[in-house]
Write a protein that holds these residues in place. Structure first.
Motif, short mmCIF file in Angstrom:
data_model
loop_
_atom_site.label_atom_id
_atom_site.label_comp_id
_atom_site.label_asym_id
_atom_site.label_seq_id
_atom_site.Cartn_x
_atom_site.Cartn_y
_atom_site.Cartn_z
N LYS A 1 0.85 -1.19 0.00
CA LYS A 1 0.00 0.00 0.00
C LYS A 1 0.89 1.25 0.00
O LYS A 1 1.94 1.26 0.64
N ASN A 2 0.46 2.29 -0.70
CA ASN A 2 1.21 3.56 -0.77
C ASN A 2 2.67 3.37 -1.20
O ASN A 2 3.56 4.08 -0.74
N SER A 3 2.88 2.40 -2.07
CA SER A 3 4.24 2.08 -2.48
C SER A 3 4.44 2.29 -3.97
O SER A 3 3.55 1.99 -4.77
N ALA A 4 5.61 2.80 -4.31
CA ALA A 4 5.96 2.98 -5.71
C ALA A 4 7.17 2.13 -6.06
O ALA A 4 8.11 2.03 -5.27
N LEU A 5 7.14 1.54 -7.25
CA LEU A 5 8.32 0.89 -7.82
C LEU A 5 8.99 1.91 -8.73
O LEU A 5 8.35 2.46 -9.64
N LEU A 6 10.27 2.17 -8.47
CA LEU A 6 11.02 3.13 -9.26
C LEU A 6 12.03 2.35 -10.11
O LEU A 6 12.84 1.59 -9.56
N ILE A 7 11.96 2.54 -11.42
CA ILE A 7 12.86 1.83 -12.34
C ILE A 7 13.83 2.86 -12.92
O ILE A 7 13.44 3.72 -13.72
N VAL A 8 15.08 2.76 -12.49
CA VAL A 8 16.07 3.79 -12.84
C VAL A 8 16.88 3.38 -14.08
O VAL A 8 17.58 2.35 -14.06
N ASP A 9 16.76 4.13 -15.15
CA ASP A 9 17.70 4.11 -16.28
C ASP A 9 17.95 2.72 -16.88
O ASP A 9 19.12 2.38 -17.19
N VAL A 10 16.91 1.94 -17.07
CA VAL A 10 17.10 0.63 -17.72
C VAL A 10 17.05 0.84 -19.24
O VAL A 10 16.08 0.52 -19.92
N GLN A 11 18.13 1.43 -19.73
CA GLN A 11 18.24 1.90 -21.11
C GLN A 11 19.34 1.14 -21.84
O GLN A 11 20.31 0.67 -21.21
N ASN A 12 19.22 1.07 -23.17
CA ASN A 12 20.14 0.25 -23.95
C ASN A 12 21.61 0.56 -23.70
O ASN A 12 22.44 -0.34 -23.67
N ASP A 13 21.96 1.83 -23.52
CA ASP A 13 23.38 2.15 -23.33
C ASP A 13 23.96 1.60 -22.03
O ASP A 13 25.18 1.50 -21.92
N PHE A 14 23.14 1.27 -21.07
CA PHE A 14 23.64 0.70 -19.81
C PHE A 14 23.58 -0.83 -19.82
O PHE A 14 23.92 -1.47 -18.82
N LEU A 15 23.18 -1.40 -20.93
CA LEU A 15 23.06 -2.86 -21.03
C LEU A 15 24.13 -3.39 -21.98
O LEU A 15 24.72 -2.61 -22.74
N PRO A 16 24.43 -4.68 -21.91
CA PRO A 16 25.50 -5.24 -22.75
C PRO A 16 25.38 -4.77 -24.21
O PRO A 16 24.29 -4.71 -24.75
N ARG A 17 26.52 -4.40 -24.78
CA ARG A 17 26.69 -3.80 -26.10
C ARG A 17 26.39 -2.30 -26.11
O ARG A 17 26.62 -1.64 -27.11
N GLY A 18 25.91 -1.76 -25.00
CA GLY A 18 25.69 -0.31 -24.93
C GLY A 18 26.98 0.46 -24.69
O GLY A 18 28.02 -0.13 -24.39
N ALA A 19 26.88 1.78 -24.79
CA ALA A 19 28.05 2.65 -24.69
C ALA A 19 28.65 2.67 -23.29
O ALA A 19 29.84 2.89 -23.12
N LEU A 20 27.82 2.44 -22.29
CA LEU A 20 28.27 2.48 -20.88
C LEU A 20 27.70 1.24 -20.20
O LEU A 20 26.95 1.31 -19.24
N ALA A 21 28.08 0.09 -20.75
CA ALA A 21 27.43 -1.17 -20.38
C ALA A 21 27.75 -1.58 -18.94
O ALA A 21 28.89 -1.50 -18.50
N VAL A 22 26.73 -2.03 -18.26
CA VAL A 22 26.87 -2.60 -16.92
C VAL A 22 26.87 -4.12 -17.09
O VAL A 22 25.91 -4.69 -17.62
N ASP A 23 27.95 -4.77 -16.64
CA ASP A 23 28.04 -6.24 -16.75
C ASP A 23 26.82 -6.91 -16.14
O ASP A 23 26.43 -6.56 -15.02
N HIS A 24 26.26 -7.85 -16.85
CA HIS A 24 25.11 -8.62 -16.38
C HIS A 24 23.86 -7.76 -16.17
O HIS A 24 22.91 -8.20 -15.52
N GLY A 25 23.86 -6.56 -16.71
CA GLY A 25 22.71 -5.67 -16.54
C GLY A 25 21.41 -6.28 -17.00
O GLY A 25 20.35 -6.05 -16.40
N GLU A 26 21.48 -7.10 -18.04
CA GLU A 26 20.26 -7.69 -18.61
C GLU A 26 19.57 -8.65 -17.64
O GLU A 26 18.38 -8.90 -17.76
N GLU A 27 20.34 -9.14 -16.66
CA GLU A 27 19.75 -10.12 -15.71
C GLU A 27 18.66 -9.51 -14.83
O GLU A 27 17.84 -10.24 -14.26
N ILE A 28 18.65 -8.20 -14.71
CA ILE A 28 17.65 -7.59 -13.83
C ILE A 28 16.31 -7.39 -14.53
O ILE A 28 15.31 -7.17 -13.86
#
Ligand code: VGL
Ligand code: ZN
Length: 211
Positions: A6-33
């Motif tokens: 109740k009264n809770s929000a899910l916040l999804i921060v910056d799940v964008q292609n550049d932070f995922l594998p093959r992106g410009a600023l890739a986070v290792d294993h980012g796709e697993e989330i």
């Protein structure tokens, strides 16, 4: 036993292609989330995403400082600034959300990093804390008391978003298996967890919500 959301929000921060594998600023294993976040989305009525959204002339890009390379730290407009590869440029594929992330229930998207003169890790304020994205008021006006933070990167935008969320008075949770660190330095991810924990962010696993 599942949590009361109740009264809770899910916040999804910056799940964008550049932070995922093959992106410009890739986070290792980012796709697993992504599947974890999609499962979490089924449990929340109130979901908001943030989007890193830079003009190509953004001063956080090493390419916009002669002779500088990504990873170098400079003093920029009075703040220490780590220089990044060009990423999340407005209108580019890299700035788009990952195609498997389901946006159907999102109430709003808050963009940040649009001012070329200042970086903006947090979804709430820029790094100089001068401009406000409106996210805090939006959540408050909707009666949100609890904020559950997920996304990329754990040691930058996720961390600063969670810290600002605490400072604004929201009960703030980090869902530790719904985020990954970029680890410019190897220990950054671990240190960010300690920093969030000592600031009052409650660290939980998705199973606390999903099971
Ligand atoms: C981010 C570095 C630069 C992030 C954004 O989303 O964590 N990191 N811009
Ligand atoms: Zn950025």
């Amino acid at each position: 036993m599942a949590m009361n959301l109740k009264n809770s929000a899910l916040l999804i921060v910056d799940v964008q292609n550049d932070f995922l594998p093959r992106g410009a600023l890739a986070v290792d294993h980012g796709e697993e989330i992504i599947p974890v976040i999609n499962d979490l989305q089924e449990k929340f009525d109130f979901i908001v995403a943030t989007q890193d959204f830079h003009p190509s002339a953004h001063g956080s890009f090493a390419a916009n400082h002669e002779g500088k390379t990504p990873g170098e730290v400079i003093e920029w407009n009075g703040l220490a600034q780590i220089l990044w590869p060009v990423h999340c440029v407005q209108g580019s594929e890299g700035a788009e959300f990952h195609e498997e992330l389901n946006p159907i229930k999102w109430k709003a998207i808050f963009q940040k990093g649009k001012n070329p003169e200042v970086d903006s890790y947090s979804g709430f304020f820029d790094n100089a804390r001068r401009e406000d994205t409106g996210l805090g008021d939006f959540l408050q006006n909707e009666g949100i008391k609890n904020v559950f933070v997920t996304g990329l990167a754990q040691d930058y935008c996720v961390k600063f978003t969670a810290l600002d969320s605490v400072s604004l008075g929201f009960q703030t949770y980090l869902i530790t298996d719904a985020t990954k660190a970029v680890n410019v330095k190897t220990e950054d991810g671990e240190k960010s967890l300690e920093e969030m924990h000592s600031a009052g962010v409650i660290l939980i696993e998705s199973s606390a919500i999903l099971d």
